[in-house]
Design an enzyme around this catalytic site. Structure first.
Site, PDB file in Angstrom:
ATOM      1  N   HIS A 118     -18.059   2.282 -16.490  1.00 49.74           N
ATOM      2  CA  HIS A 118     -17.632   3.021 -17.929  1.00 49.74           C
ATOM      3  C   HIS A 118     -18.725   2.834 -19.210  1.00 49.74           C
ATOM      4  O   HIS A 118     -18.709   1.522 -19.356  1.00 49.74           O
ATOM      5  CB  HIS A 118     -16.263   3.109 -18.041  1.00 49.74           C
ATOM      6  CG  HIS A 118     -15.497   3.869 -17.042  1.00 49.74           C
ATOM      7  ND1 HIS A 118     -14.861   2.971 -16.142  1.00 49.74           N
ATOM      8  CD2 HIS A 118     -15.157   5.050 -16.840  1.00 49.74           C
ATOM      9  CE1 HIS A 118     -14.124   3.954 -15.245  1.00 49.74           C
ATOM     10  NE2 HIS A 118     -14.376   5.227 -15.464  1.00 49.74           N
ATOM     11  N   PHE A 160      -8.901  13.037 -19.463  1.00 49.29           N
ATOM     12  CA  PHE A 160     -10.364  13.179 -20.100  1.00 49.29           C
ATOM     13  C   PHE A 160     -10.822  11.599 -20.029  1.00 49.29           C
ATOM     14  O   PHE A 160     -10.481  10.820 -19.109  1.00 49.29           O
ATOM     15  CB  PHE A 160     -10.587  13.887 -21.189  1.00 49.29           C
ATOM     16  CG  PHE A 160     -10.411  15.204 -20.852  1.00 49.29           C
ATOM     17  CD1 PHE A 160      -9.175  15.777 -20.327  1.00 49.29           C
ATOM     18  CD2 PHE A 160     -11.678  16.239 -20.949  1.00 49.29           C
ATOM     19  CE1 PHE A 160      -9.374  17.113 -19.867  1.00 49.29           C
ATOM     20  CE2 PHE A 160     -11.717  17.375 -20.497  1.00 49.29           C
ATOM     21  CZ  PHE A 160     -10.539  18.083 -19.932  1.00 49.29           C
ATOM     22  N   ASN A 161     -11.437  10.867 -20.976  1.00 48.58           N
ATOM     23  CA  ASN A 161     -12.157   9.558 -20.618  1.00 48.58           C
ATOM     24  C   ASN A 161     -11.056   8.709 -21.287  1.00 48.58           C
ATOM     25  O   ASN A 161     -11.250   8.248 -22.635  1.00 48.58           O
ATOM     26  CB  ASN A 161     -13.561   9.522 -21.320  1.00 48.58           C
ATOM     27  CG  ASN A 161     -14.659  10.303 -20.668  1.00 48.58           C
ATOM     28  OD1 ASN A 161     -14.357  11.619 -20.324  1.00 48.58           O
ATOM     29  ND2 ASN A 161     -15.483   9.592 -20.251  1.00 48.58           N
ATOM     30  N   ARG A 178     -27.586  10.682 -14.673  1.00 51.82           N
ATOM     31  CA  ARG A 178     -26.834  10.228 -13.737  1.00 51.82           C
ATOM     32  C   ARG A 178     -26.481  11.556 -12.729  1.00 51.82           C
ATOM     33  O   ARG A 178     -25.910  12.330 -13.455  1.00 51.82           O
ATOM     34  CB  ARG A 178     -25.596   9.453 -14.070  1.00 51.82           C
ATOM     35  CG  ARG A 178     -24.746   8.739 -12.910  1.00 51.82           C
ATOM     36  CD  ARG A 178     -23.790   7.723 -13.631  1.00 51.82           C
ATOM     37  NE  ARG A 178     -22.880   8.648 -14.328  1.00 51.82           N
ATOM     38  CZ  ARG A 178     -21.562   7.989 -15.028  1.00 51.82           C
ATOM     39  NH1 ARG A 178     -21.594   6.685 -14.889  1.00 51.82           N
ATOM     40  NH2 ARG A 178     -20.706   8.819 -15.588  1.00 51.82           N
ATOM     41  N   ASP A 217       0.898  -1.113   0.073  1.00 50.42           N
ATOM     42  CA  ASP A 217      -0.031  -0.002  -0.066  1.00 50.42           C
ATOM     43  C   ASP A 217       0.862   1.069   0.157  1.00 50.42           C
ATOM     44  O   ASP A 217       1.622   1.374   0.804  1.00 50.42           O
ATOM     45  CB  ASP A 217      -1.023  -0.249   1.308  1.00 50.42           C
ATOM     46  CG  ASP A 217      -2.143   0.527   1.245  1.00 50.42           C
ATOM     47  OD1 ASP A 217      -3.272   0.064   1.005  1.00 50.42           O
ATOM     48  OD2 ASP A 217      -1.969   2.068   0.884  1.00 50.42           O
ATOM     49  N   GLY A 249     -24.437  14.320 -11.343  1.00 46.38           N
ATOM     50  CA  GLY A 249     -23.357  15.005 -11.285  1.00 46.38           C
ATOM     51  C   GLY A 249     -22.481  14.676 -12.824  1.00 46.38           C
ATOM     52  O   GLY A 249     -21.109  14.928 -12.736  1.00 46.38           O
ATOM     53  N   LYS A 303      -8.279  14.811  -6.134  1.00 49.32           N
ATOM     54  CA  LYS A 303      -7.258  15.046  -7.242  1.00 49.32           C
ATOM     55  C   LYS A 303      -6.700  16.477  -7.017  1.00 49.32           C
ATOM     56  O   LYS A 303      -5.412  16.761  -7.190  1.00 49.32           O
ATOM     57  CB  LYS A 303      -7.650  14.464  -8.411  1.00 49.32           C
ATOM     58  CG  LYS A 303      -7.844  12.995  -8.565  1.00 49.32           C
ATOM     59  CD  LYS A 303      -6.726  12.344  -8.716  1.00 49.32           C
ATOM     60  CE  LYS A 303      -6.563  10.843  -8.812  1.00 49.32           C
ATOM     61  NZ  LYS A 303      -5.450  10.257  -9.103  1.00 49.32           N
ATOM     62  N   PHE A 316     -27.908   7.476 -19.501  1.00 48.49           N
ATOM     63  CA  PHE A 316     -28.339   8.243 -18.560  1.00 48.49           C
ATOM     64  C   PHE A 316     -28.728   9.900 -19.037  1.00 48.49           C
ATOM     65  O   PHE A 316     -27.674  10.691 -19.245  1.00 48.49           O
ATOM     66  CB  PHE A 316     -27.231   8.420 -17.432  1.00 48.49           C
ATOM     67  CG  PHE A 316     -26.948   7.009 -16.950  1.00 48.49           C
ATOM     68  CD1 PHE A 316     -27.845   6.192 -16.621  1.00 48.49           C
ATOM     69  CD2 PHE A 316     -25.377   6.756 -16.790  1.00 48.49           C
ATOM     70  CE1 PHE A 316     -27.544   5.122 -15.841  1.00 48.49           C
ATOM     71  CE2 PHE A 316     -25.301   5.274 -16.170  1.00 48.49           C
ATOM     72  CZ  PHE A 316     -26.441   4.590 -15.879  1.00 48.49           C
ATOM     73  N   TYR A 371     -14.033  12.789  -5.402  1.00 52.38           N
ATOM     74  CA  TYR A 371     -13.047  12.231  -6.284  1.00 52.38           C
ATOM     75  C   TYR A 371     -12.273  13.333  -7.092  1.00 52.38           C
ATOM     76  O   TYR A 371     -10.965  13.563  -6.772  1.00 52.38           O
ATOM     77  CB  TYR A 371     -13.742  11.247  -7.408  1.00 52.38           C
ATOM     78  CG  TYR A 371     -12.743  11.005  -8.662  1.00 52.38           C
ATOM     79  CD1 TYR A 371     -11.641  10.282  -7.958  1.00 52.38           C
ATOM     80  CD2 TYR A 371     -12.910  11.550  -9.955  1.00 52.38           C
ATOM     81  CE1 TYR A 371     -10.635   9.950  -9.212  1.00 52.38           C
ATOM     82  CE2 TYR A 371     -12.020  11.218 -10.884  1.00 52.38           C
ATOM     83  CZ  TYR A 371     -10.818  10.539 -10.526  1.00 52.38           C
ATOM     84  OH  TYR A 371      -9.722  10.050 -11.252  1.00 52.38           O
TER      85      TYR A 371
HETATM   86  N1  UFG Z   1     -23.093   6.461 -19.314  1.00 56.52           N
HETATM   87  C1  UFG Z   1     -24.477   6.088 -19.769  1.00 56.52           C
HETATM   88  N2  UFG Z   1     -24.668   4.644 -19.452  1.00 56.52           N
HETATM   89  C2  UFG Z   1     -23.750   4.049 -18.712  1.00 56.52           C
HETATM   90  C3  UFG Z   1     -22.634   4.526 -18.588  1.00 56.52           C
HETATM   91  C4  UFG Z   1     -22.274   5.696 -18.660  1.00 56.52           C
HETATM   92  O1  UFG Z   1     -25.329   6.652 -20.355  1.00 56.52           O
HETATM   93  O2  UFG Z   1     -23.988   2.737 -18.364  1.00 56.52           O
HETATM   94  C5  UFG Z   1     -22.985   7.868 -19.832  1.00 56.52           C
HETATM   95  C6  UFG Z   1     -22.463   8.782 -18.639  1.00 56.52           C
HETATM   96  O3  UFG Z   1     -23.541   9.406 -18.088  1.00 56.52           O
HETATM   97  C7  UFG Z   1     -21.484   9.855 -19.416  1.00 56.52           C
HETATM   98  C8  UFG Z   1     -20.797   9.114 -20.383  1.00 56.52           C
HETATM   99  O4  UFG Z   1     -21.739   8.017 -20.635  1.00 56.52           O
HETATM  100  O5  UFG Z   1     -22.424  10.682 -19.773  1.00 56.52           O
HETATM  101  C9  UFG Z   1     -19.433   8.754 -19.976  1.00 56.52           C
HETATM  102  O6  UFG Z   1     -19.485   7.800 -18.834  1.00 56.52           O
HETATM  103  P1  UFG Z   1     -18.263   7.240 -18.176  1.00 56.52           P
HETATM  104  O7  UFG Z   1     -18.545   6.657 -16.812  1.00 56.52           O
HETATM  105  O8  UFG Z   1     -17.841   6.270 -18.967  1.00 56.52           O
HETATM  106  O9  UFG Z   1     -17.374   8.352 -17.985  1.00 56.52           O
HETATM  107  P2  UFG Z   1     -17.469   9.741 -17.092  1.00 56.52           P
HETATM  108  O10 UFG Z   1     -17.191  10.805 -18.282  1.00 56.52           O
HETATM  109  O11 UFG Z   1     -18.414   9.854 -16.110  1.00 56.52           O
HETATM  110  O12 UFG Z   1     -16.036   9.500 -16.446  1.00 56.52           O
HETATM  111  C10 UFG Z   1     -14.970   9.998 -16.756  1.00 56.52           C
HETATM  112  C11 UFG Z   1     -13.749   9.530 -15.902  1.00 56.52           C
HETATM  113  C12 UFG Z   1     -13.855   9.661 -14.380  1.00 56.52           C
HETATM  114  C13 UFG Z   1     -13.903  11.298 -14.098  1.00 56.52           C
HETATM  115  C14 UFG Z   1     -14.754  11.870 -14.987  1.00 56.52           C
HETATM  116  C15 UFG Z   1     -15.010  13.422 -14.815  1.00 56.52           C
HETATM  117  O13 UFG Z   1     -13.761   7.871 -16.122  1.00 56.52           O
HETATM  118  O14 UFG Z   1     -12.829   9.165 -13.815  1.00 56.52           O
HETATM  119  O15 UFG Z   1     -14.704  11.511 -16.234  1.00 56.52           O
HETATM  120  O16 UFG Z   1     -16.216  13.891 -15.400  1.00 56.52           O
HETATM  121  F1  UFG Z   1     -13.969  11.610 -13.009  1.00 56.52           F
END
Ligand code: UFG
Length: 321
Positions: A188, A168-169, A282, A50, A284, A144, A207, A140
């Site tokens: 994701h 980013f993603n 979803r 750790d 946030g 950071k 979402f 989260y």
């Molecule tokens: N989404 C869906 N259905 C799902 C999963 C995701 O519609 O089953 C949508 C989410 O609402 C979002 C988009 O797909 O609009 C992308 O979602 P992800 O969960 O793949 O990724 P995020 O953009 O939420 O997350 C990424 C990083 C995080 C970071 C975040 C910052 O993975 O670590 O961006 O906003 F914190």
């Protein structure tokens, strides 16, 4: 000289180790809480432990001549961070402070830190530069950003230089087919869509369809994990040359794709069609997050090599295995 990769058995960490190995000695420190032994590259020295454990760090820094630390080890799920903030402040902030204390104590002064687009919160611009105001909206993102602030303070008084990379993603898998994205639980979008197309999930839930975007679904900037990995190597070389240090860089492709577009490209790549349900937003989720990566291009010559379809093809190969 060795590089210590904290979290080298995780998704982005393991892809970065692949870029390092062969040119550098690599020591991986990982507690395997979200990483996997199968992601560990042959030829690395692996220490299971750790990063909040000062005695493990003493051991690593004493036994290996560490030149730099790449720090990927963190919890990174927004929803989980809202449910369990103390876990996030403990793992992402306190443990990192322990790591930094041990680095300073052992005279290790180069640090590359994995940060996130979540530091921007809900930005008031569609193309995010490093000048865009940071205003994280969940623990989260805050965890950071706190570390980013700690780094600036540490660099001010110690022989310590750092580079922060705000991802980013992250998506896609390594060309070799040996490593790829594997989260449990998976939250994701791209892996969820591909798992559905492989018959491992009944349907995909989208979402929110009432965002202020062209098709009403959220827009994100998807970046290949190998492009992220290469940025770390360039950042390290920048630190070694002494030319680039104490900087924050965005890492994205600069193009946004909606959730609906992602599903369409996944259908095209797989040749299968998806069952989609449209549900509430979803909590946030910002409507649009797209990076300007001009700064890292200018400073370190980094340019993403993979565009969306190639990213999804590589992920499809990995998930189909
Ligand atoms: N989404 C869906 N259905 C799902 C999963 C995701 O519609 O089953 C949508 C989410 O609402 C979002 C988009 O797909 O609009 C992308 O979602 P992800 O969960 O793949 O990724 P995020 O953009 O939420 O997350 C990424 C990083 C995080 C970071 C975040 C910052 O993975 O670590 O961006 O906003 F914190």
């Amino acid at each position: 000289m060795s590089i210590l990769v904290c979290g080298g058995a995780g998704y982005i960490g393991s892809h970065t180790v692949k870029e390092l190995i062969g040119n550098y000695e690599v020591v991986v420190l990982d507690n395997l809480s979200t990483g996997y032994p199968f992601l560990l590259e042959e030829g690395v020295t692996f220490v299971k432990g750790d990063l909040g454990d000062a005695s493990v760090l003493d051991l690593v820094f004493t036994e290996h001549k560490i030149d730099a630390v790449f720090h990927f080890a963190a919890n990174s799920l927004v929803g989980e961070s809202v449910e369990n903030p103390l876990m996030y402040y403990d793992n992402n902030v306190s443990s990192t402070v322990t790591l930094l204390k041990k680095m300073v104590e052992h005279g290790v002064g180069k640090f590359i830190f994995s940060s996130t687009a979540a530091t921007y919160g809900i930005p008031d611009t569609d193309l995010i530069t490093e000048e865009t105001v940071t205003n994280p909206i969940n623990p989260y993102g805050r965890s950071k950003l706190m570390v980013e602030q700690v780094l600036a303070d540490v660099a001010h008084v110690h022989d310590f230089q750092y580079i922060v990379l705000r991802y980013f993603n992250a998506a896609g898998a390594h060309d070799s087919g040996q490593i790829g994205e594997s989260h449990n639980p998976e939250t994701h979008l791209i892996p969820i869509v591909l798992q559905h197309l492989l018959g491992k999930r009944d349907k995909i839930s989208v979402f929110g369809t009432d965002y202020n975007t062209a098709d009403g679904t959220c827009v994100r900037d998807y970046i290949h994990v190998t492009d992220l990995a290469i940025a770390h190597v360039l950042a390290y070389e920048g630190l070694v040359s002494g030319e680039v240090f104490n900087e924050v860089f965005n890492l994205g492709n600069g193009s946004g794709y909606s959730v609906k577009e992602i599903i369409e490209v996944c259908e095209k790549v797989s040749g299968r069609s998806a069952t989609v349900e449209y549900v509430d937003r979803r909590h946030g989720d910002p409507a649009v997050l797209v990076a300007s990566s001009g700064k890292i291009n200018k400073s370190l010559g980094w340019k993403p090599r993979f565009q969306l379809e190639e990213i999804i093809k590589s992920a499809w190969r990995w998930h189909s295995k």
